[in-house]
Design a protein around this motif. Structure first.
Motif, PDB file in Angstrom:
ATOM      1  N   MET A   1     -44.749  61.475  23.405  1.00 54.03           N
ATOM      2  CA  MET A   1     -44.051  62.552  22.712  1.00 54.03           C
ATOM      3  C   MET A   1     -45.046  63.584  22.186  1.00 54.03           C
ATOM      4  SD  MET A   1     -40.826  61.869  22.867  1.00 54.03           S
ATOM      5  CE  MET A   1     -41.337  61.467  24.533  1.00 54.03           C
ATOM      6  N   ALA A   2     -44.568  64.799  21.980  1.00 55.45           N
ATOM      7  CA  ALA A   2     -45.424  65.850  21.412  1.00 55.45           C
ATOM      8  C   ALA A   2     -45.928  65.455  20.030  1.00 55.45           C
ATOM      9  CB  ALA A   2     -44.660  67.170  21.342  1.00 55.45           C
ATOM     10  N   ASN A   3     -45.166  64.638  19.324  1.00 59.57           N
ATOM     11  CA  ASN A   3     -45.558  64.163  17.998  1.00 59.57           C
ATOM     12  C   ASN A   3     -46.410  62.907  18.053  1.00 59.57           C
ATOM     13  OD1 ASN A   3     -42.665  63.273  18.805  1.00 59.57           O
ATOM     14  ND2 ASN A   3     -43.361  61.627  17.446  1.00 59.57           N
ATOM     15  N   GLY A   4     -46.776  62.461  19.253  1.00 56.27           N
ATOM     16  CA  GLY A   4     -47.497  61.201  19.391  1.00 56.27           C
ATOM     17  C   GLY A   4     -48.889  61.229  18.794  1.00 56.27           C
ATOM     18  N   MET A   5     -49.409  60.030  18.508  1.00 59.31           N
ATOM     19  CA  MET A   5     -50.795  59.907  18.072  1.00 59.31           C
ATOM     20  C   MET A   5     -51.715  60.432  19.175  1.00 59.31           C
ATOM     21  SD  MET A   5     -50.946  56.111  16.370  1.00 59.31           S
ATOM     22  CE  MET A   5     -50.029  55.695  14.888  1.00 59.31           C
TER      23      MET A   5
ATOM     24  N   LYS B   1     -36.822  53.363  38.958  1.00 53.44           N
ATOM     25  CA  LYS B   1     -35.968  52.178  38.982  1.00 53.44           C
ATOM     26  C   LYS B   1     -35.917  51.455  37.634  1.00 53.44           C
ATOM     27  CE  LYS B   1     -36.594  51.271  43.930  1.00 53.44           C
ATOM     28  NZ  LYS B   1     -36.994  50.249  44.945  1.00 53.44           N
ATOM     29  N   LEU B   2     -36.705  51.927  36.682  1.00 54.32           N
ATOM     30  CA  LEU B   2     -36.728  51.301  35.360  1.00 54.32           C
ATOM     31  C   LEU B   2     -37.235  52.328  34.351  1.00 54.32           C
ATOM     32  CD1 LEU B   2     -36.548  48.766  33.475  1.00 54.32           C
ATOM     33  CD2 LEU B   2     -38.895  48.231  34.158  1.00 54.32           C
ATOM     34  N   ILE B   3     -36.477  52.487  33.251  1.00 54.78           N
ATOM     35  CA  ILE B   3     -36.870  53.353  32.141  1.00 54.78           C
ATOM     36  C   ILE B   3     -37.128  52.461  30.935  1.00 54.78           C
ATOM     37  CG2 ILE B   3     -36.135  55.194  30.570  1.00 54.78           C
ATOM     38  CD1 ILE B   3     -34.256  56.174  32.836  1.00 54.78           C
ATOM     39  N   VAL B   4     -38.307  52.626  30.325  1.00 52.31           N
ATOM     40  CA  VAL B   4     -38.663  51.830  29.149  1.00 52.31           C
ATOM     41  C   VAL B   4     -39.037  52.796  28.029  1.00 52.31           C
ATOM     42  CG1 VAL B   4     -40.132  50.015  28.208  1.00 52.31           C
ATOM     43  CG2 VAL B   4     -39.578  50.025  30.657  1.00 52.31           C
ATOM     44  N   SER B   5     -38.453  52.614  26.850  1.00 49.43           N
ATOM     45  CA  SER B   5     -38.751  53.541  25.763  1.00 49.43           C
ATOM     46  C   SER B   5     -38.965  52.836  24.435  1.00 49.43           C
ATOM     47  CB  SER B   5     -37.622  54.574  25.581  1.00 49.43           C
ATOM     48  OG  SER B   5     -37.954  55.492  24.556  1.00 49.43           O
ATOM     49  N   ASP B   6     -39.989  53.307  23.750  1.00 46.22           N
ATOM     50  CA  ASP B   6     -40.180  52.995  22.337  1.00 46.22           C
ATOM     51  C   ASP B   6     -38.998  53.568  21.547  1.00 46.22           C
ATOM     52  OD1 ASP B   6     -41.618  52.403  19.850  1.00 46.22           O
ATOM     53  OD2 ASP B   6     -41.971  54.568  19.756  1.00 46.22           O
ATOM     54  N   VAL B   7     -38.856  53.139  20.297  1.00 49.26           N
ATOM     55  CA  VAL B   7     -37.721  53.571  19.481  1.00 49.26           C
ATOM     56  C   VAL B   7     -38.159  54.558  18.391  1.00 49.26           C
ATOM     57  CG1 VAL B   7     -35.912  52.786  17.894  1.00 49.26           C
ATOM     58  CG2 VAL B   7     -36.374  51.503  19.992  1.00 49.26           C
ATOM     59  N   ASP B   8     -38.861  54.079  17.379  1.00 47.18           N
ATOM     60  CA  ASP B   8     -39.242  54.948  16.262  1.00 47.18           C
ATOM     61  C   ASP B   8     -40.293  55.961  16.693  1.00 47.18           C
ATOM     62  OD1 ASP B   8     -37.818  53.797  13.815  1.00 47.18           O
ATOM     63  OD2 ASP B   8     -38.720  52.022  14.697  1.00 47.18           O
ATOM     64  N   GLY B   9     -40.052  57.223  16.369  1.00 48.07           N
ATOM     65  CA  GLY B   9     -40.971  58.281  16.746  1.00 48.07           C
ATOM     66  C   GLY B   9     -40.822  58.735  18.178  1.00 48.07           C
ATOM     67  N   THR B  10     -39.907  58.105  18.912  1.00 53.33           N
ATOM     68  CA  THR B  10     -39.700  58.432  20.327  1.00 53.33           C
ATOM     69  C   THR B  10     -38.223  58.711  20.579  1.00 53.33           C
ATOM     70  OG1 THR B  10     -41.605  57.050  20.925  1.00 53.33           O
ATOM     71  CG2 THR B  10     -40.074  57.639  22.697  1.00 53.33           C
ATOM     72  N   LEU B  11     -37.401  57.677  20.608  1.00 47.09           N
ATOM     73  CA  LEU B  11     -35.957  57.886  20.765  1.00 47.09           C
ATOM     74  C   LEU B  11     -35.332  58.437  19.492  1.00 47.09           C
ATOM     75  CD1 LEU B  11     -34.587  54.745  22.668  1.00 47.09           C
ATOM     76  CD2 LEU B  11     -34.979  57.037  23.570  1.00 47.09           C
ATOM     77  N   LEU B  12     -35.816  57.947  18.340  1.00 44.41           N
ATOM     78  CA  LEU B  12     -35.193  58.320  17.075  1.00 44.41           C
ATOM     79  C   LEU B  12     -35.901  59.505  16.432  1.00 44.41           C
ATOM     80  CD1 LEU B  12     -34.456  54.847  15.424  1.00 44.41           C
ATOM     81  CD2 LEU B  12     -33.083  56.145  17.067  1.00 44.41           C
ATOM     82  N   ASN B  13     -35.123  60.339  15.737  1.00 49.78           N
ATOM     83  CA  ASN B  13     -35.707  61.467  15.017  1.00 49.78           C
ATOM     84  C   ASN B  13     -36.096  61.039  13.606  1.00 49.78           C
ATOM     85  OD1 ASN B  13     -33.294  61.355  13.548  1.00 49.78           O
ATOM     86  ND2 ASN B  13     -32.358  63.058  14.648  1.00 49.78           N
ATOM     87  N   LYS B  14     -36.482  61.996  12.783  1.00 55.50           N
ATOM     88  CA  LYS B  14     -36.958  61.663  11.441  1.00 55.50           C
ATOM     89  C   LYS B  14     -35.858  61.087  10.554  1.00 55.50           C
ATOM     90  CE  LYS B  14     -36.416  66.437   9.766  1.00 55.50           C
ATOM     91  NZ  LYS B  14     -37.134  67.613   9.214  1.00 55.50           N
ATOM     92  N   GLU B  15     -34.600  61.290  10.949  1.00 52.85           N
ATOM     93  CA  GLU B  15     -33.480  60.666  10.222  1.00 52.85           C
ATOM     94  C   GLU B  15     -33.163  59.280  10.777  1.00 52.85           C
ATOM     95  OE1 GLU B  15     -33.008  64.058  11.211  1.00 52.85           O
ATOM     96  OE2 GLU B  15     -33.646  64.663   9.208  1.00 52.85           O
TER      97      GLU B  15
END
Length: 297
Positions: free
Chosen positions: A255-259, A14-28
């Motif tokens: 994310m797979a790239n997460g700390m 019922k609710l999706i919450v997402s970080d932005v940098d390093g999660t939604l956004l790519n290296k560009e």
């Protein structure tokens, strides 16, 4: 069950919450096409399902994402929980202690390669430069932050001291060696002064000690969406500052790239990184998004 297959049924989300940098956004620093496709599908087929950005950025630096997905109709968490918006209007704004800010400044002012920036609701100001060329401050601007490069740091300090600049978050910028020294300096401060957290490999952020992304998620489901329980929320993140929201909901995805610390605290680890559309891949599985779906159609 592996840690990349532990996901909810679509009917329970019922609710999706997402970080932005390093999660939604790519290296560009752009939405990966796979992630955009999945989010667009949800916006078109589940228009009442809130998608909330939870980021260390100010709202002014996420407008492109919000506009492309029409997210301003939902709440948004900015400055790591320092500002909570609902439908584009502030619900609350928490300020850092001016006294604590200047105590930190006094401890780092003679470190030549360390910078200090402060964030109000809309703009980043340079309280101390990280060298004549301001390389790390410029890197913040490259990442999409709205940085005032023109106001002299002395004027910024004056404005902060006299509360003409209402500081919600501060950032200490430096080399890895600098950050190790800063980390030791911050240990001298009471926990009530601020909460330090690592968000990038060149910065330590300071936010008010009584707020974080997790407290903002709780505020959203307590004060805005009264019919949503923690087991109905899925969160996505990659960093230390995402752990607080991982801890207060049932479903959390690193994310797979997460700390490493984010991966350890998350219920699920995406098999893909932010550069591969990791959020999109997870949402495809949860919502069974057809391979034929094209957001351009």
């Amino acid at each position: 069950m592996t840690k990349n297959s532990n996901l909810p049924e679509a009917s329970s989300v019922k609710l999706i919450v997402s970080d932005v940098d390093g999660t939604l956004l790519n290296k560009e620093h752009k939405l990966h096409p796979r992630t955009y496709r999945a989010l667009k599908y949800i916006r078109e087929n589940y228009p009442e399902l809130p998608i909330v950005l939870a980021t260390g950025r100010q709202r002014s630096s996420t407008r492109e994402i919000s506009k492309s997905l029409n997210l301003d109709v939902f709440p948004a968490v900015h400055l790591n929980g320092g500002v909570l918006y609902d439908k584009g209007e502030p619900v609350y704004i928490e300020q850092l202690s001016t006294e604590a800010l200047f105590e930190v400044y006094d401890r780092i002012k003679d470190m030549p390669t360390v910078g200090m920036v402060v964030y109000d609701e809309n703009t980043v100001y340079v309280m101390k430069e990280d060298g004549p060329e301001k390389p790390l401050v410029k890197l913040l601007a490259h990442y999409g932050e709205v940085v005032d490069m023109d106001t002299p740091s002395q004027a910024v300090r004056h404005n902060v001291l006299h509360n003409d600049c209402k500081v919600v978050k501060a950032g200490l910028l430096g080399t890895p060696e600098d950050l190790e020294k800063i980390h030791e300096i911050l240990k001298d401060f009471p926990v009530t002064s601020f909460s330090p957290m690592i968000s990038t490999n060149f910065s330590i952020e300071l936010v008010p000690s009584n707020i974080n992304k997790g407290t903002s998620v709780i505020a959203i489901i307590t004060n805005i969406y009264h019919d949503i329980e923690p087991e109905n929320v899925i969160t996505f993140g990659d960093s230390q500052n995402d752990i607080s929201m991982f801890k207060v909901v049932h479903w959390s995805v690193s994310m797979a790239n997460g700390m490493d610390i984010a991966k350890k605290c998350a219920r699920t680890i995406s098999p893909l990184s932010n550069n591969e559309g990791g959020v999109g891949e997870v949402l495809e599985r949860i919502f069974e998004i057809p391979t034929s779906y094209n957001p351009l159609n």
